[in-house]
Design a protein around this motif. Structure first.
Motif: not given
Length: 435
Positions: A107-128
């Motif tokens: 990451l360069s000086a005085r800059s920002r970046a956006r990282l992306t990941s793909r998440c696939t839930p394997k079940g229903r309900g509440r998670f953290e």
């Protein structure tokens, strides 16, 4: 402080002069000086990395759906005056499949970046989602400074409602064909007049309104629609056989997704929809009702349903349905036929219900068993698996034949075709006027 591969490699190289110092007089002071210098450089490198300022924020989708690829974004900001080498790990819930699990970038000086990941839930309900783990590399590349960014977030994973969303965005007249559903010609079988429209090629002569055609001076077709305010009752099996995995989801997950799609279509079509979730007894029951509020109740009832490691008591279920379902209904039961003994207990109750209702049993095929039988066995152990798979499928077919008699319809399809099969059967029953 976490040593880097560069630091370990340097330490290994310094082992050579250390060994040589045991044979060469006067070499020890030089070796000691080099070792201390390396240690000081590593500590200074770590301190510089620790002083670096990095901010990380996580952006989650509004709603997670089971089995659906969801995008999780991480915004990283470097306000400092030098470029940084970073590693970032987002602790997704264990029930999620995340790709990639770790991000390594500059990451360069005085800059920002956006990282992306793909998440696939394997079940229903509440998670953290847990906190974020960030590593900053020192300028010499000898040590990492690891820090934890507080970011614990509770998320809810709902059933897959993409089919219902597509339907919601479709034409107000319910363009079922474009959604992949079967096109059903009404052929005058509807019971309620809907509207008049210009004659189109392929329309039946029986559909032509001759009086309207005479007034307008051109052929006009009478469009009929199926009767509204009919009853569709959905049963979802939450027994042990529904815990089996098919295409990355349990059979119960596939049944829940299909049940929601069917409920949405029926509610949108003006019908009354009810629900029962059952296993060794009734887990939840919703009396048939119409409207969007009823659909939300169905979503809430199915949201946290999980397979129970028990056998299914069909007799107790259908006794209760026989009492509660007064009006003639389309009864769609999502279940499984892998256990022949369990399926045999369905036969009598389903036949009795068929005298008053229109029962349909829907199940997900065991694609893994079919794939196994399509490949020749290369060794004795696989041949034994083939024999077991063949026996299971034969028992399943026998159970389906027993259930699918005396007015009971059995639909056994691949997981990705279950939703469409359920809605197509609903449309067919409506078009035939069977309710």
């Amino acid at each position: 402080m976490i040593p880097t591969a560069r630091l370990w490699a340097t330490v290994c190289l310094l082992a050579i002069p250390t060994v040589a110092a045991g044979f060469v007089a006067g070499l020890w002071p030089l070796v000691l000086l080099v070792d201390v210098s390396l240690l000081v450089l590593a500590v200074l490198d770590f301190l510089v990395a620790r002083r670096a300022v990095v901010t990380v924020t996580r952006e989650l989708p509004h709603r997670f759906q089971v089995g659906v690829d969801n995008k999780v974004s991480l915004d990283v900001v470097n306000p400092g005056g030098r470029a940084l080498r970073l590693e970032l790990k987002d602790d997704a819930p264990e029930a999620f499949s995340a790709t990639p699990e770790r991000h390594a970038f500059r990451l360069s000086a005085r800059s920002r970046a956006r990282l992306t990941s793909r998440c696939t839930p394997k079940g229903r309900g509440r998670f953290e989602f847990a906190d974020l783990n960030v590593r900053v590399l020192g300028p010499l590349g000898l040590a990492w400074h690891e820090r934890v960014v507080p970011a614990r977030t509770q998320v809810s994973v709902f059933p897959d409602m993409r089919g219902a969303s597509r339907l919601l965005l479709s034409d107000a007249a319910l363009d079922f064909v474009n959604l992949g559903l079967r096109q059903l010609r009404r052929d005058g079988r509807g019971t309620e007049f809907a509207r008049l429209r210009d004659y189109a090629q392929g329309d039946s002569v029986r559909e032509v309104d001759w009086k309207a055609s005479a007034r307008r001076g051109k052929p006009v077709t009478r469009v009929m629609e199926s009767e509204r305010s009919q009853t569709v009752f959905i049963g979802v099996d939450a027994g042990r056989s529904m815990a089996a995995q098919v295409d990355g989801l349990t059979k119960l997950d596939h049944a829940v997704n299909a049940a929601l799609f069917l409920a949405f279509v029926a509610v949108r079509n003006g019908d009354r929809v009810g629900l029962v979730v059952f296993a060794d007894g009734v887990k939840s029951f919703l009396a048939p009702a119409a409207g969007r509020a009823q659909y939300r109740k169905i979503v809430d009832a199915l949201y946290s349903s999980t397979p129970n490691l028990t056998t299914v008591d069909y007799l107790a279920l259908f006794k209760e349905l026989n009492v509660r379902l007064v009006r003639r209904s389309l009864l769609c039961v999502f279940t499984d036929f892998l256990d022949e003994d369990q399926a045999a207990t369905m036969v009598g109750p389903m036949r009795r219900l068929a005298r008053r209702h229109v029962p349909v049993c829907l199940s997900v095929k065991d694609a893994a068993l079919h794939r196994l039988l399509r490949t020749p066995p290369p060794e004795a152990e696989v041949a034994y698996q083939h024999a077991v798979a063949s026996e299971l499928l034969l028992e399943r077919e026998a159970a389906k034949r027993k259930v699918g008699q005396d007015g009971v319809t059995v639909i056994d399809v691949e997981a990705d075709a279950l939703s469409l099969a359920a809605v197509n059967k609903y449309l067919e029953v409506k078009a035939r006027g069977a309710l």
